[in-house]
Design an enzyme around this catalytic site. Structure first.
Site, mmCIF file in Angstrom:
data_model
loop_
_atom_site.group_PDB
_atom_site.id
_atom_site.type_symbol
_atom_site.label_atom_id
_atom_site.label_comp_id
_atom_site.label_asym_id
_atom_site.label_seq_id
_atom_site.Cartn_x
_atom_site.Cartn_y
_atom_site.Cartn_z
ATOM 1 N N GLU A 139 0.842 -1.195 0.000
ATOM 2 C CA GLU A 139 0.000 0.000 0.000
ATOM 3 C C GLU A 139 0.871 1.237 0.000
ATOM 4 O OE1 GLU A 139 -1.890 1.265 3.664
ATOM 5 O OE2 GLU A 139 -1.514 -0.751 4.438
ATOM 6 N N CYS A 145 -3.511 -3.068 4.465
ATOM 7 C CA CYS A 145 -2.652 -4.150 4.980
ATOM 8 C C CYS A 145 -3.135 -5.538 4.585
ATOM 9 C CB CYS A 145 -2.567 -4.081 6.500
ATOM 10 S SG CYS A 145 -1.933 -2.518 7.088
ATOM 11 N N HIS A 205 -2.609 -9.454 12.282
ATOM 12 C CA HIS A 205 -2.002 -8.230 11.766
ATOM 13 C C HIS A 205 -1.643 -7.365 12.976
ATOM 14 C CE1 HIS A 205 -1.222 -4.550 9.774
ATOM 15 N NE2 HIS A 205 -2.317 -3.964 10.212
HETATM 16 P P1 HMG Z 1 -2.651 7.422 21.332
HETATM 17 O O1 HMG Z 1 -2.951 8.858 21.261
HETATM 18 O O2 HMG Z 1 -1.260 7.006 21.672
HETATM 19 O O3 HMG Z 1 -3.691 6.682 22.285
HETATM 20 O O4 HMG Z 1 -3.026 6.807 19.918
HETATM 21 P P2 HMG Z 1 -3.805 6.597 23.851
HETATM 22 O O5 HMG Z 1 -3.492 7.909 24.478
HETATM 23 O O6 HMG Z 1 -5.139 5.954 24.085
HETATM 24 O O7 HMG Z 1 -2.621 5.615 24.333
HETATM 25 C C1 HMG Z 1 -2.434 4.337 23.784
HETATM 26 C C2 HMG Z 1 -2.306 3.324 24.926
HETATM 27 O O8 HMG Z 1 -1.175 3.668 25.733
HETATM 28 C C3 HMG Z 1 -3.512 3.297 25.871
HETATM 29 O O9 HMG Z 1 -3.698 1.929 26.219
HETATM 30 C C4 HMG Z 1 -3.017 4.061 27.087
HETATM 31 O O10 HMG Z 1 -3.680 3.696 28.297
HETATM 32 C C5 HMG Z 1 -1.566 3.607 27.110
HETATM 33 P P3 HMG Z 1 -5.126 1.218 25.926
HETATM 34 O O11 HMG Z 1 -6.123 1.939 26.742
HETATM 35 O O12 HMG Z 1 -5.394 1.420 24.459
HETATM 36 O O13 HMG Z 1 -4.894 -0.181 26.296
HETATM 37 N N1 HMG Z 1 -0.684 4.485 27.890
HETATM 38 C C6 HMG Z 1 0.268 4.033 28.723
HETATM 39 N N2 HMG Z 1 0.640 2.777 29.062
HETATM 40 C C7 HMG Z 1 1.677 2.645 29.927
HETATM 41 N N3 HMG Z 1 2.342 3.690 30.487
HETATM 42 C C8 HMG Z 1 2.002 4.956 30.165
HETATM 43 C C9 HMG Z 1 0.919 5.166 29.256
HETATM 44 N N4 HMG Z 1 0.323 6.269 28.721
HETATM 45 C C10 HMG Z 1 -0.656 5.836 27.897
HETATM 46 N N5 HMG Z 1 2.661 5.975 30.706
HETATM 47 C C11 HMG Z 1 -3.454 5.149 18.266
HETATM 48 C C12 HMG Z 1 -3.057 5.397 19.701
HETATM 49 C C13 HMG Z 1 -3.520 3.659 18.012
HETATM 50 C C14 HMG Z 1 -4.838 5.760 18.001
HETATM 51 C C15 HMG Z 1 -2.392 5.813 17.340
HETATM 52 O O14 HMG Z 1 -1.137 5.243 17.587
HETATM 53 C C16 HMG Z 1 -2.723 5.664 15.873
HETATM 54 O O15 HMG Z 1 -3.504 6.420 15.304
HETATM 55 N N6 HMG Z 1 -2.072 4.658 15.182
HETATM 56 C C17 HMG Z 1 -2.278 4.406 13.758
HETATM 57 C C18 HMG Z 1 -3.565 3.666 13.471
HETATM 58 C C19 HMG Z 1 -3.486 2.214 13.859
HETATM 59 O O16 HMG Z 1 -2.436 1.607 13.914
HETATM 60 N N7 HMG Z 1 -4.672 1.588 14.062
HETATM 61 C C20 HMG Z 1 -4.748 0.187 14.365
HETATM 62 C C21 HMG Z 1 -5.946 -0.488 13.717
HETATM 63 S S1 HMG Z 1 -6.057 -0.127 11.970
HETATM 64 C C22 HMG Z 1 -4.927 -1.215 11.216
HETATM 65 O O17 HMG Z 1 -4.472 -2.125 11.825
HETATM 66 C C23 HMG Z 1 -4.590 -0.942 9.793
HETATM 67 C C24 HMG Z 1 -3.260 -0.286 9.533
HETATM 68 O O18 HMG Z 1 -2.219 -1.213 9.738
HETATM 69 C C25 HMG Z 1 -3.226 0.281 8.121
HETATM 70 C C26 HMG Z 1 -3.654 -0.607 6.977
HETATM 71 O O19 HMG Z 1 -4.495 -1.492 7.051
HETATM 72 O O20 HMG Z 1 -3.163 -0.334 5.893
HETATM 73 C C27 HMG Z 1 -3.019 0.881 10.460
#
Ligand code: HMG
Length: 401
Positions: A93, A125, A247
């Site tokens: 992609e 993906c 994935h």
């Molecule tokens: P974010 O702003 O880092 O989210 O974005 P957050 O603030 O909710 O923090 C993430 C986690 O860290 C949370 O855990 C927090 O509690 C934890 P959860 O509640 O989710 O279990 N956290 C901590 N843990 C330990 N110590 C600390 C601490 N602070 C916070 N101090 C987000 C996260 C995934 C939204 C962002 O990284 C993103 O947009 N990523 C890209 C999109 C993505 O990968 N999505 C996954 C599904 S889609 C997919 O798989 C397809 C893809 O591969 C593309 C394709 O298909 O082509 C992406």
């Protein structure tokens, strides 16, 4: 050339098809997420525990999906030759041309016979799994044929975005063949498609747009939907699946989705069971189409108890398509693995500073402006530059006899 020495002659219809061998490649550099956390003023535990990631690969200026994909495929050609390969499927992609496929460039770099079709596939993906399924059909149609599948991607998000720590790069190549040595893929699969704007990359952008929260729920919906579809088609009892591979855009995503699945089916699961399949992805970051196969590579390399075991492979591609496949590991797989090879590849990456990574990130590798790229990579292929709008590639070491 089909029908060469070593190509099995099995009657169509009776054929068992699957993954015969696979190999991995990644980018030249590595960015440590501790360094990114320090730069972003974030607790490193957020990345290591919250996202389940430790580092990500960063391609050098003379690397791209083609060089990584061809580098992954090269050991397969060296081990098995080209006999029977009449199809090259390149899933990505992060394509570098809107018309010419990366498959045809890799085909040339690998010295494959002209008697082969070469095609690029795209659905986020999910593309690598789409290529696997297409390859299974091609081989079932004529078991003398083999299909070279290459899944290769560079995951790029905007600097300073929430998604930045989930970038990465990597490629996995595999040969799909009759009577495979590694994994026989079972015929039934579960499917789930839904038109969702969770993640996409418009033609004028080199970085993806993403609705992070929606993407997480869309991924979970696709896993549960794929499971339900497989169940409706005869299905497999949760207890009959020995290992799960998902994935992994970030490894915590797989954990979250598996928790939701376990609640959905009322099955207990020990969260440490998924850890082996996370080993390489924690270090490469998201490799999009290659991610689930990188998880498979880790499991095959590091789990000594897979003879005859059933694996479930869940592939998710934003937008969205999910597919759940199952396969049986062939007894004797241990004799085929190359112990420590992938770990060696990951250890050999050259650390990059946050400043240098940001500079590389800003340079658009998809530009068609004439240029010569600096010689940086130690991989077997280089993206040497652009001439008259066309990307040029070269082998960096002599082709083995
Ligand atoms: P974010 O702003 O880092 O989210 O974005 P957050 O603030 O909710 O923090 C993430 C986690 O860290 C949370 O855990 C927090 O509690 C934890 P959860 O509640 O989710 O279990 N956290 C901590 N843990 C330990 N110590 C600390 C601490 N602070 C916070 N101090 C987000 C996260 C995934 C939204 C962002 O990284 C993103 O947009 N990523 C890209 C999109 C993505 O990968 N999505 C996954 C599904 S889609 C997919 O798989 C397809 C893809 O591969 C593309 C394709 O298909 O082509 C992406």
């Amino acid at each position: 050339m089909s029908g060469g020495a070593g190509v099995p002659a099995v009657a169509p219809g009776a054929v068992r098809v699957g993954i015969h061998d696979l190999a991995v490649a990644t980018g030249h550099h590595v960015l440590d997420l501790d360094d990114l956390a320090a730069r972003n003023g974030v607790d490193p535990a957020k990345y290591h525990v919250g996202l389940g990631q430790d580092a990500f690969s960063v391609p050098a200026a003379d690397e791209d999906i083609v060089t990584m994909g061809a580098a992954a495929a090269l050991p397969l050609i060296e081990r098995h030759g080209t006999d029977g390969i009449r199809t090259v499927l390149f899933a990505t992609e992060s394509g570098v041309d809107q018309s010419k496929s990366a498959a045809v460039v890799a085909h040339g770099l690998l010295g494959l016979p002209s008697t082969a079709r070469a095609v690029e596939l795209k659905q986020a993906c999910y593309g690598g799994t789409a290529a696997l399924v297409a390859a299974l059909g091609i081989v079932a149609r004529d078991p003398r044929e083999r299909v070279l599948v290459i899944a290769s991607d560079v995951a790029r998000y905007d600097l300073d975005s929430a998604a930045e720590p989930t970038q990465g790069a990597g490629a996995v190549a595999f040969l799909v063949a009759a009577d495979p040595d590694l994994i026989e893929i079972e015929p039934a699969s579960g499917l789930f498609s839904a038109d969702v704007d969770d993640f996409w990359r418009p033609n004028d952008r080199s970085t993806a747009l993403v609705d992070g929260r929606l993407s997480v729920s869309a991924y979970v919906d696709a896993l549960l939907g794929s499971w339900d579809d497989l169940a409706d088609r005869g299905g497999i009892a949760p207890a009959d699946i020995d290992r799960w591979l998902h994935h992994q855009p970030f490894t915590k995503m797989a954990l979250k989705a598996h928790r939701a699945w376990s609640k959905h089916v009322g099955a207990e699961f020990d969260e440490t069971e998924l850890a082996t399949g996370f080993t390489y992805n924690r270090r490469t970051g998201n490799s999009y189409t290659a991610s689930v196969f990188l998880a498979l590579a880790a499991l095959l390399d590091l789990d000594d108890d897979l003879d005859g075991r059933r694996l479930a492979l869940f592939s998710y591609g934003s937008g969205s398509v999910g597919e759940l496949l199952t396969g049986i590991v062939k007894p004797g797989y241990r004799a085929l693995r190359r112990a420590g090879q992938v770990a060696g590849l990951l250890d050999a990456r050259v650390p990059i500073s946050v400043d240098d990574y940001r500079e590389l990130h800003a340079a658009t590798s998809t530009s068609s402006e004439a240029r010569q790229n600096p010689a940086v990579t130690t991989g077997p292929f280089r993206f040497t530059g652009v001439e008259a709008g066309a990307r040029r590639y070269a082998r960096t070491e002599p082709t083995p006899n």
